[in-house]
Write a protein that holds these residues in place. Sequence first.
Motif, PDB file in Angstrom:
ATOM      1  N   GLY A 588       0.801  -1.223   0.000  1.00 52.49           N
ATOM      2  CA  GLY A 588       0.000   0.000   0.000  1.00 52.49           C
ATOM      3  C   GLY A 588       0.832   1.269   0.000  1.00 52.49           C
ATOM      4  O   GLY A 588       0.567   2.198  -0.782  1.00 52.49           O
ATOM      5  N   ASP A 589       1.839   1.354   0.862  1.00 53.61           N
ATOM      6  CA  ASP A 589       2.622   2.584   0.967  1.00 53.61           C
ATOM      7  C   ASP A 589       3.289   2.940  -0.357  1.00 53.61           C
ATOM      8  O   ASP A 589       3.325   4.114  -0.753  1.00 53.61           O
ATOM      9  CB  ASP A 589       3.693   2.437   2.061  1.00 53.61           C
ATOM     10  CG  ASP A 589       3.093   2.448   3.464  1.00 53.61           C
ATOM     11  OD1 ASP A 589       1.918   2.856   3.599  1.00 53.61           O
ATOM     12  OD2 ASP A 589       3.791   2.034   4.418  1.00 53.61           O
ATOM     13  N   ALA A 590       3.824   1.932  -1.049  1.00 51.45           N
ATOM     14  CA  ALA A 590       4.526   2.197  -2.307  1.00 51.45           C
ATOM     15  C   ALA A 590       3.574   2.755  -3.367  1.00 51.45           C
ATOM     16  O   ALA A 590       3.901   3.726  -4.068  1.00 51.45           O
ATOM     17  CB  ALA A 590       5.183   0.911  -2.817  1.00 51.45           C
ATOM     18  N   PHE A 591       2.383   2.170  -3.471  1.00 48.70           N
ATOM     19  CA  PHE A 591       1.437   2.650  -4.480  1.00 48.70           C
ATOM     20  C   PHE A 591       0.839   4.001  -4.097  1.00 48.70           C
ATOM     21  O   PHE A 591       0.609   4.855  -4.959  1.00 48.70           O
ATOM     22  CB  PHE A 591       0.342   1.602  -4.725  1.00 48.70           C
ATOM     23  CG  PHE A 591       0.788   0.503  -5.631  1.00 48.70           C
ATOM     24  CD1 PHE A 591       0.683   0.629  -7.002  1.00 48.70           C
ATOM     25  CD2 PHE A 591       1.329  -0.665  -5.129  1.00 48.70           C
ATOM     26  CE1 PHE A 591       1.106  -0.378  -7.862  1.00 48.70           C
ATOM     27  CE2 PHE A 591       1.768  -1.677  -5.969  1.00 48.70           C
ATOM     28  CZ  PHE A 591       1.654  -1.533  -7.333  1.00 48.70           C
ATOM     29  N   LEU A 592       0.582   4.204  -2.823  1.00 46.50           N
ATOM     30  CA  LEU A 592       0.063   5.504  -2.395  1.00 46.50           C
ATOM     31  C   LEU A 592       1.081   6.609  -2.665  1.00 46.50           C
ATOM     32  O   LEU A 592       0.702   7.734  -3.034  1.00 46.50           O
ATOM     33  CB  LEU A 592      -0.307   5.472  -0.908  1.00 46.50           C
ATOM     34  CG  LEU A 592      -1.617   4.748  -0.573  1.00 46.50           C
ATOM     35  CD1 LEU A 592      -1.768   4.599   0.939  1.00 46.50           C
ATOM     36  CD2 LEU A 592      -2.812   5.502  -1.148  1.00 46.50           C
ATOM     37  N   ALA A 593       2.361   6.311  -2.511  1.00 49.99           N
ATOM     38  CA  ALA A 593       3.396   7.311  -2.807  1.00 49.99           C
ATOM     39  C   ALA A 593       3.335   7.717  -4.279  1.00 49.99           C
ATOM     40  O   ALA A 593       3.463   8.905  -4.616  1.00 49.99           O
ATOM     41  CB  ALA A 593       4.773   6.752  -2.461  1.00 49.99           C
ATOM     42  N   VAL A 594       3.134   6.733  -5.156  1.00 51.49           N
ATOM     43  CA  VAL A 594       3.015   7.042  -6.588  1.00 51.49           C
ATOM     44  C   VAL A 594       1.759   7.855  -6.853  1.00 51.49           C
ATOM     45  O   VAL A 594       1.776   8.879  -7.558  1.00 51.49           O
ATOM     46  CB  VAL A 594       3.002   5.736  -7.421  1.00 51.49           C
ATOM     47  CG1 VAL A 594       2.688   6.037  -8.888  1.00 51.49           C
ATOM     48  CG2 VAL A 594       4.328   5.010  -7.301  1.00 51.49           C
ATOM     49  N   LEU A 595       0.629   7.416  -6.273  1.00 54.26           N
ATOM     50  CA  LEU A 595      -0.650   8.078  -6.523  1.00 54.26           C
ATOM     51  C   LEU A 595      -0.649   9.516  -6.001  1.00 54.26           C
ATOM     52  O   LEU A 595      -1.277  10.401  -6.599  1.00 54.26           O
ATOM     53  CB  LEU A 595      -1.781   7.267  -5.877  1.00 54.26           C
ATOM     54  CG  LEU A 595      -2.091   5.931  -6.570  1.00 54.26           C
ATOM     55  CD1 LEU A 595      -2.819   4.981  -5.622  1.00 54.26           C
ATOM     56  CD2 LEU A 595      -2.928   6.164  -7.830  1.00 54.26           C
ATOM     57  N   ARG A 596       0.052   9.752  -4.902  1.00 49.08           N
ATOM     58  CA  ARG A 596       0.090  11.117  -4.347  1.00 49.08           C
ATOM     59  C   ARG A 596       0.922  12.063  -5.200  1.00 49.08           C
ATOM     60  O   ARG A 596       0.796  13.278  -5.098  1.00 49.08           O
ATOM     61  CB  ARG A 596       0.609  11.062  -2.911  1.00 49.08           C
ATOM     62  CG  ARG A 596      -0.426  10.511  -1.937  1.00 49.08           C
ATOM     63  CD  ARG A 596       0.176  10.149  -0.596  1.00 49.08           C
ATOM     64  NE  ARG A 596      -0.835   9.556   0.295  1.00 49.08           N
ATOM     65  CZ  ARG A 596      -0.543   8.791   1.348  1.00 49.08           C
ATOM     66  NH1 ARG A 596       0.734   8.530   1.637  1.00 49.08           N
ATOM     67  NH2 ARG A 596      -1.510   8.288   2.098  1.00 49.08           N
ATOM     68  N   ASP A 597       1.774  11.488  -6.057  1.00 51.88           N
ATOM     69  CA  ASP A 597       2.519  12.335  -7.008  1.00 51.88           C
ATOM     70  C   ASP A 597       1.624  12.795  -8.155  1.00 51.88           C
ATOM     71  O   ASP A 597       2.019  13.678  -8.929  1.00 51.88           O
ATOM     72  CB  ASP A 597       3.706  11.564  -7.596  1.00 51.88           C
ATOM     73  CG  ASP A 597       4.847  11.416  -6.587  1.00 51.88           C
ATOM     74  OD1 ASP A 597       4.891  12.213  -5.624  1.00 51.88           O
ATOM     75  OD2 ASP A 597       5.680  10.495  -6.754  1.00 51.88           O
ATOM     76  N   PHE A 598       0.453  12.158  -8.286  1.00 53.91           N
ATOM     77  CA  PHE A 598      -0.494  12.501  -9.358  1.00 53.91           C
ATOM     78  C   PHE A 598      -1.861  12.752  -8.714  1.00 53.91           C
ATOM     79  O   PHE A 598      -2.803  11.969  -8.909  1.00 53.91           O
ATOM     80  CB  PHE A 598      -0.607  11.373 -10.388  1.00 53.91           C
ATOM     81  CG  PHE A 598       0.675  11.091 -11.118  1.00 53.91           C
ATOM     82  CD1 PHE A 598       0.919  11.658 -12.363  1.00 53.91           C
ATOM     83  CD2 PHE A 598       1.643  10.244 -10.579  1.00 53.91           C
ATOM     84  CE1 PHE A 598       2.097  11.383 -13.038  1.00 53.91           C
ATOM     85  CE2 PHE A 598       2.818   9.969 -11.252  1.00 53.91           C
ATOM     86  CZ  PHE A 598       3.049  10.540 -12.486  1.00 53.91           C
ATOM     87  N   PRO A 599      -2.017  13.798  -7.900  1.00 52.58           N
ATOM     88  CA  PRO A 599      -3.280  14.014  -7.184  1.00 52.58           C
ATOM     89  C   PRO A 599      -4.440  14.271  -8.142  1.00 52.58           C
ATOM     90  O   PRO A 599      -4.232  14.743  -9.266  1.00 52.58           O
ATOM     91  CB  PRO A 599      -2.994  15.257  -6.329  1.00 52.58           C
ATOM     92  CG  PRO A 599      -1.889  15.956  -7.048  1.00 52.58           C
ATOM     93  CD  PRO A 599      -1.054  14.881  -7.676  1.00 52.58           C
ATOM     94  N   PRO A 600      -5.671  13.925  -7.703  1.00 52.52           N
ATOM     95  CA  PRO A 600      -6.845  14.183  -8.554  1.00 52.52           C
ATOM     96  C   PRO A 600      -6.942  15.663  -8.897  1.00 52.52           C
ATOM     97  O   PRO A 600      -6.661  16.528  -8.058  1.00 52.52           O
ATOM     98  CB  PRO A 600      -8.026  13.734  -7.681  1.00 52.52           C
ATOM     99  CG  PRO A 600      -7.427  12.832  -6.657  1.00 52.52           C
ATOM    100  CD  PRO A 600      -6.033  13.316  -6.413  1.00 52.52           C
ATOM    101  N   GLN A 601      -7.323  15.950 -10.128  1.00 47.78           N
ATOM    102  CA  GLN A 601      -7.465  17.342 -10.558  1.00 47.78           C
ATOM    103  C   GLN A 601      -8.814  17.901 -10.128  1.00 47.78           C
ATOM    104  O   GLN A 601      -9.803  17.219 -10.116  1.00 47.78           O
ATOM    105  CB  GLN A 601      -7.335  17.421 -12.089  1.00 47.78           C
ATOM    106  CG  GLN A 601      -5.992  16.900 -12.584  1.00 47.78           C
ATOM    107  CD  GLN A 601      -4.823  17.727 -12.092  1.00 47.78           C
ATOM    108  OE1 GLN A 601      -4.893  18.958 -12.082  1.00 47.78           O
ATOM    109  NE2 GLN A 601      -3.760  17.054 -11.639  1.00 47.78           N
TER     110      GLN A 601
END
Length: 601
Positions: A588-601
């Motif tokens: 989870g932490d690894a994927f959340l780190a990636v997803l937080r680099d691309f926050p929802p617009q």
Amino acid sequence: MSSPQSILEHTFGYTRFRDPQREVIDTLMDGQDALVLMPTGGGKSLCYQIPALAREGCGVVISPLIALMQDQVEALCAAGVRAAFLNSSVPPEQAQQIEAALQAGELDLLYMAPERLLQPRTLAMLQRVQISLFAIDEAHCVSHWGHDFRADYLQLNCLHEQFPTVPRIALTATADRRTRAEIAQRLDLAEARHFVSSFDRPNIRYRIAQKDNPRRQLLDFIRAEHRDDSGIVYCLSRSKVESTADWLVQQGFTALPYHAGLPADLRAEHQRRFLREDGVIVVATIAFGMGIDKPDVRFVAHLDLPKSIEAYYQETGRAGRDGEPATALLLYGLEDVVKLGQMAANSDGSEEHRRQERNRLNAMLGLCEITSCRRQALLSYFAEELQEPCGNCDTCQEPPQTWDGSEAATKLLSCVYRTGQRFGAAHVIDVLRGSTSEKVLKFGHDELSTYGIGTELSAAEWRAVVRQLVVRGYLEVNSEAFGALQLTEACRPLLRGEEKIELRKLPTPTRRSAASGSRAAADIAPADAPLWEALRACRKQLADEKGVPPYVVFHDATLREMLAAKPQTEEALLSISGVGDSKLQRFGDAFLAVLRDFPPQ
């Protein structure tokens, strides 16, 4: 014990059962037996994995496929399940450790090859531990009439005799009514509840074409539609497997051969690369029993004709297990009919067995030559009716044209008769087209009344006429006489002009425009492409660190859902289908780190 619903959500990361999974699971939870027919990718494994976790004891799974055992155990361990396998690939020291873990109650699921299970010491060991259930996977292997018969499966009825209170479940993706009855009879499952799901795989596009430079056809297909995708190419012989793999490498693809003649360590290495690397193509014999759970196989191509519809259905079923679009391409020719006819005629067994082989081959040929919906015909073979044409096969998308072939058929049948019914299609066509080949002149066939009367059709068009007359029963190919064409009683009305016949026209060759990348990547919106590639790179890195295939971390479908929802918290990530408690904790932490680099617009 946890409830099946809780295990589904927290272990496997799904919220809803598919039909009829819940009914099957409830049957086993009640201690009853079940016989399950469910298409590849339909969720068969959960039908026994969940009740094995929910009931007291360890579930024992019998599988003939070493690769599938390893694949499923890796996936289960990634989900936090205590699973192991015992087969010939496990060193003795490791096998002792696994047996000790079983006897200590430290395993939830144990996979075994049938020959291992049937050893007296193994059966004695199982008598000393608590077994939650027995699952017999690939149950069609018990059928003498099937394409994957395994003699060891015939002895699995001992489970009913030696463990009468332990529920059993037999599972397969391929079995017609006759095979289902044989499974129930041979495995002592007469009282078992039967669950027959639809055989339909709507995400697979079926495409069947006559061979016309098959290597070029395969190359055009891969370049246009599956340039960067994983796929399987089936060939009839080992030599053709190796030459095709070498040729694909020369064309710039990563292609690996896989057949029983290769050293075991090389097969294992090729299998490992196919599972863990993107864009790998495996070229395999038609007897290829890899049976792996790789979900993102985007195409299966046959360069030779399968010997039965069951074999074709099972082999094409390895495409698109994740539910995403996939393609099944089959290229076939009259030479395939001759080869397979010879194999059927020379096979071991009774005359009844050989007759069944011929009937299955004829059914496969019929599927190739039909002008109506392929999927309707395929499902009809398994006694399932599809009310409307599918819209996702070649005959639906590009309906074949037909023509009145009565005159051409009469010419061909007459020429077969005039040449003495002793020659193959190529020679008969040479006579019809007025060839001056040495063979035609040697036998004096240039003096026959049928010599040169067929110049209006090309050799390829005449071969199509031959194929269709064979499929419809007007001609037979005598496999014991070097493929000689011979007339049947059915051709008499056609020769007398009392009957007309509509034949399928050869399609006009069309070259599809070359596409860059794969169909899967093409479905991603350009704005989402950077996040998509970042998610895949994260998955690949985690998979390499754990030494498992990428899909053991998460399937493409799970990544797509992440791409759409862009979860920013653990709670939101847990709501994504395929994310369970164990995977959230580990990845989870690894994927959340990636997803937080691309926050929802």
